[in-house]
Design an enzyme around this catalytic site. Structure first.
Site, mmCIF file in Angstrom:
data_model
loop_
_atom_site.group_PDB
_atom_site.id
_atom_site.type_symbol
_atom_site.label_atom_id
_atom_site.label_comp_id
_atom_site.label_asym_id
_atom_site.label_seq_id
_atom_site.Cartn_x
_atom_site.Cartn_y
_atom_site.Cartn_z
ATOM 1 C CE1 TYR A 49 37.992 22.654 28.999
ATOM 2 C CE2 TYR A 49 37.201 24.996 28.783
ATOM 3 C CZ TYR A 49 37.061 23.709 28.386
ATOM 4 O OH TYR A 49 36.090 23.306 27.672
ATOM 5 C CG PHE A 57 46.516 22.348 25.658
ATOM 6 C CD1 PHE A 57 45.209 22.698 26.243
ATOM 7 C CD2 PHE A 57 47.065 21.170 26.045
ATOM 8 C CE1 PHE A 57 44.886 21.568 27.277
ATOM 9 C CE2 PHE A 57 46.688 19.964 26.707
ATOM 10 C CZ PHE A 57 45.360 20.442 27.379
ATOM 11 N NE ARG A 85 35.226 11.077 27.717
ATOM 12 C CZ ARG A 85 35.716 12.221 27.552
ATOM 13 N NH1 ARG A 85 35.103 13.191 27.827
ATOM 14 N NH2 ARG A 85 36.890 12.210 27.052
ATOM 15 C CB THR A 91 40.096 15.016 21.753
ATOM 16 O OG1 THR A 91 39.787 14.416 23.098
ATOM 17 C CG2 THR A 91 40.396 16.569 22.107
ATOM 18 N NE ARG A 102 35.253 16.667 20.480
ATOM 19 C CZ ARG A 102 35.792 16.278 21.806
ATOM 20 N NH1 ARG A 102 35.938 15.136 22.044
ATOM 21 N NH2 ARG A 102 35.497 17.066 22.820
ATOM 22 C CG HIS A 115 33.980 20.031 27.979
ATOM 23 N ND1 HIS A 115 35.033 19.910 28.084
ATOM 24 C CD2 HIS A 115 33.055 19.938 28.866
ATOM 25 C CE1 HIS A 115 35.243 19.506 29.531
ATOM 26 N NE2 HIS A 115 33.993 19.587 29.857
#
Length: 138
Positions: A49, A57, A85, A91, A102, A115
């Site tokens: 990341y 964050f 996606r 997100t 999600r 992810h």
């Protein structure tokens, strides 16, 4: 044929929904070219990341990603990145469409279950981070 990286994050593994998530990929016609469960170290999570290292964050993201095992996989198929996606959803799970991963499994914008790579270049880099060419099925 396009490849993308997908990660089932520690919250998804802890909830024991790995099979349900993988089933969604397969039902959408995506093929699993490689998959493994692993525990990321802080160094590995930070390197993966690193693009977010200057974001507020970042530290919490790294801490979350090392809080338990993850499942990393390479998905392949036509338009694999976009399809993955779309299956994941927004997100923020509060904004994710009903029926997305999600919306169904994530608890928060931080613990958002999965992810997925966002572009072909990112996918290639992320796949190389976790898998060697020998590990990818033909």
């Amino acid at each position: 044929m396009q490849r993308t990286l997908s990660i089932i994050k520690p919250d998804g593994v802890a909830k024991n929904v790995i099979g349900q998530i993988v089933s969604r990929f397969e039902a959408d016609g995506l093929r699993i070219a490689a998959m493994r469960m692993m525990q990321l170290s802080e160094r590995e999570a930070g390197a993966f990341y690193a693009v977010h290292k200057d974001r507020p964050f970042f530290k919490d993201l790294v801490s979350f990603m090392v809080s338990g095992p993850v499942v990393v996989m390479v998905l392949e198929g036509d338009d694999a990145i976009l399809r993955n996606r779309n299956l994941m959803g927004a997100t923020n799970p509060a904004e994710a469409d009903a029926g997305t991963i999600r919306a169904d499994f994530a608890d928060s914008i931080d613990a958002n279950t999965v992810h997925g790579s966002d572009a072909p270049e990112t996918a290639a880099q992320e796949i190389r981070f976790f898998f060697g060419e020998r590990e990818l099925s033909a």
